[in-house]
Design a protein around this motif. Sequence first.
Motif, PDB file in Angstrom:
ATOM      1  N   GLU A  72     -34.675   5.089 -21.525  1.00  0.00           N
ATOM      2  CA  GLU A  72     -34.284   6.555 -20.812  1.00  0.00           C
ATOM      3  C   GLU A  72     -33.416   7.168 -21.694  1.00  0.00           C
ATOM      4  O   GLU A  72     -32.930   8.520 -21.362  1.00  0.00           O
ATOM      5  CB  GLU A  72     -34.245   6.311 -19.545  1.00  0.00           C
ATOM      6  N   MET A  73     -32.482   6.606 -22.315  1.00  0.00           N
ATOM      7  CA  MET A  73     -31.470   7.202 -23.040  1.00  0.00           C
ATOM      8  C   MET A  73     -31.806   8.447 -24.009  1.00  0.00           C
ATOM      9  O   MET A  73     -31.143   9.412 -24.104  1.00  0.00           O
ATOM     10  CB  MET A  73     -30.449   6.100 -23.836  1.00  0.00           C
ATOM     11  N   VAL A  74     -32.876   8.225 -24.725  1.00  0.00           N
ATOM     12  CA  VAL A  74     -33.478   8.878 -25.564  1.00  0.00           C
ATOM     13  C   VAL A  74     -33.637  10.269 -24.991  1.00  0.00           C
ATOM     14  O   VAL A  74     -33.006  11.354 -25.660  1.00  0.00           O
ATOM     15  CB  VAL A  74     -34.948   8.553 -26.090  1.00  0.00           C
ATOM     16  N   GLU A  75     -34.087  10.604 -23.918  1.00  0.00           N
ATOM     17  CA  GLU A  75     -34.209  11.999 -23.200  1.00  0.00           C
ATOM     18  C   GLU A  75     -33.175  12.370 -22.525  1.00  0.00           C
ATOM     19  O   GLU A  75     -32.800  13.606 -22.326  1.00  0.00           O
ATOM     20  CB  GLU A  75     -35.599  12.084 -22.516  1.00  0.00           C
ATOM     21  N   GLN A  76     -32.744  11.301 -21.740  1.00  0.00           N
ATOM     22  CA  GLN A  76     -31.623  11.507 -20.543  1.00  0.00           C
ATOM     23  C   GLN A  76     -30.329  11.828 -21.136  1.00  0.00           C
ATOM     24  O   GLN A  76     -29.545  12.327 -20.451  1.00  0.00           O
ATOM     25  CB  GLN A  76     -31.568  10.452 -19.516  1.00  0.00           C
ATOM     26  N   ASN A  77     -29.962  11.154 -22.314  1.00  0.00           N
ATOM     27  CA  ASN A  77     -28.753  11.314 -22.872  1.00  0.00           C
ATOM     28  C   ASN A  77     -28.934  11.407 -24.283  1.00  0.00           C
ATOM     29  O   ASN A  77     -28.213  10.182 -25.022  1.00  0.00           O
ATOM     30  CB  ASN A  77     -27.624  10.139 -22.465  1.00  0.00           C
ATOM     31  N   PRO A  78     -29.343  12.509 -24.735  1.00  0.00           N
ATOM     32  CA  PRO A  78     -29.509  12.492 -26.437  1.00  0.00           C
ATOM     33  C   PRO A  78     -28.405  12.259 -27.190  1.00  0.00           C
ATOM     34  O   PRO A  78     -28.322  11.765 -28.466  1.00  0.00           O
ATOM     35  CB  PRO A  78     -30.172  13.734 -26.629  1.00  0.00           C
ATOM     36  N   GLU A  82     -28.089   9.713 -30.250  1.00  0.00           N
ATOM     37  CA  GLU A  82     -27.811   9.909 -31.519  1.00  0.00           C
ATOM     38  C   GLU A  82     -26.571   9.130 -32.023  1.00  0.00           C
ATOM     39  O   GLU A  82     -26.457   8.691 -33.231  1.00  0.00           O
ATOM     40  CB  GLU A  82     -27.459  11.384 -31.673  1.00  0.00           C
ATOM     41  N   TYR A  83     -25.296   9.123 -31.217  1.00  0.00           N
ATOM     42  CA  TYR A  83     -24.384   8.057 -31.609  1.00  0.00           C
ATOM     43  C   TYR A  83     -24.564   6.841 -31.804  1.00  0.00           C
ATOM     44  O   TYR A  83     -24.201   6.290 -32.746  1.00  0.00           O
ATOM     45  CB  TYR A  83     -23.200   8.185 -30.390  1.00  0.00           C
ATOM     46  N   MET A  84     -25.499   5.884 -30.953  1.00  0.00           N
ATOM     47  CA  MET A  84     -25.917   4.857 -31.273  1.00  0.00           C
ATOM     48  C   MET A  84     -26.741   4.581 -32.411  1.00  0.00           C
ATOM     49  O   MET A  84     -26.463   3.723 -33.500  1.00  0.00           O
ATOM     50  CB  MET A  84     -26.882   4.052 -29.912  1.00  0.00           C
ATOM     51  N   ASN A  85     -27.434   5.539 -32.679  1.00  0.00           N
ATOM     52  CA  ASN A  85     -28.168   5.471 -34.105  1.00  0.00           C
ATOM     53  C   ASN A  85     -27.421   5.751 -35.415  1.00  0.00           C
ATOM     54  O   ASN A  85     -27.694   4.873 -36.452  1.00  0.00           O
ATOM     55  CB  ASN A  85     -29.219   6.670 -33.968  1.00  0.00           C
ATOM     56  N   GLN A  94     -33.015  -2.058 -30.174  1.00  0.00           N
ATOM     57  CA  GLN A  94     -34.211  -2.378 -29.513  1.00  0.00           C
ATOM     58  C   GLN A  94     -34.022  -1.524 -28.239  1.00  0.00           C
ATOM     59  O   GLN A  94     -33.042  -1.285 -27.865  1.00  0.00           O
ATOM     60  CB  GLN A  94     -34.390  -3.749 -29.010  1.00  0.00           C
ATOM     61  N   GLN A  95     -35.297  -1.120 -27.735  1.00  0.00           N
ATOM     62  CA  GLN A  95     -35.196  -0.353 -26.425  1.00  0.00           C
ATOM     63  C   GLN A  95     -36.159  -1.069 -25.468  1.00  0.00           C
ATOM     64  O   GLN A  95     -36.821  -1.840 -25.613  1.00  0.00           O
ATOM     65  CB  GLN A  95     -35.801   1.206 -26.652  1.00  0.00           C
ATOM     66  N   LYS A 118     -21.814   9.861 -17.764  1.00  0.00           N
ATOM     67  CA  LYS A 118     -23.394  10.395 -18.153  1.00  0.00           C
ATOM     68  C   LYS A 118     -24.071   9.372 -18.036  1.00  0.00           C
ATOM     69  O   LYS A 118     -24.267   8.215 -18.312  1.00  0.00           O
ATOM     70  CB  LYS A 118     -23.218  10.995 -19.585  1.00  0.00           C
ATOM     71  N   PRO A 119     -25.489   9.877 -17.702  1.00  0.00           N
ATOM     72  CA  PRO A 119     -26.618   8.882 -17.402  1.00  0.00           C
ATOM     73  C   PRO A 119     -26.777   7.952 -18.756  1.00  0.00           C
ATOM     74  O   PRO A 119     -26.901   8.427 -19.810  1.00  0.00           O
ATOM     75  CB  PRO A 119     -27.775   9.804 -16.923  1.00  0.00           C
ATOM     76  N   TYR A 120     -27.411   6.545 -18.366  1.00  0.00           N
ATOM     77  CA  TYR A 120     -27.628   5.740 -19.413  1.00  0.00           C
ATOM     78  C   TYR A 120     -26.622   5.559 -20.561  1.00  0.00           C
ATOM     79  O   TYR A 120     -27.127   5.248 -21.565  1.00  0.00           O
ATOM     80  CB  TYR A 120     -29.094   6.394 -19.665  1.00  0.00           C
TER      81      TYR A 120
END
Length: 134
Positions: A72-78, A82-85, A94-95, A118-120
């Motif tokens: 859910e982080m992908v869309e809810q906290n982009p 991006e920071y994690m990537n 892993q997701q 912030k979410p997720y």
Amino acid sequence: MKKHGVLNSHISKVLADLGHTDYIVIGDIGLPVPDGIPKIDLALTYGVPSFEQVVDAIAADMEVEKVVIASEMVEQNPIAFEYMNQRFVGIEQQQCSHDQFKQLTGGAKVVIRTGEAKPYANCILQAGVYFGET
């Protein structure tokens, strides 16, 4: 007295005690902590310290071999995604669903609560083995 790395004595102890494949959770202000799992609460005010600040400090002092986030982080906290990537380039990522993520927290050595509102904004950092500089 330590002069660098994580100065929080509770976090420093947890990191020193981690074995290969043990993991910790870094969570936002809303992540539930399962019964029986120690919580280190760093939250001071909304947003302080931030998710990124805590992850940076801990990852600099820990050998991380794998990172887990909620899909859910992908869309809810982009921004966090991006920071994690960028922060964990070359490390297995892993997701899983947020529900699965919360179940995984039950096996953590500790949950470290940030002030992030912030979410997720949550991650699992799995310990690797550090063999020194090569």
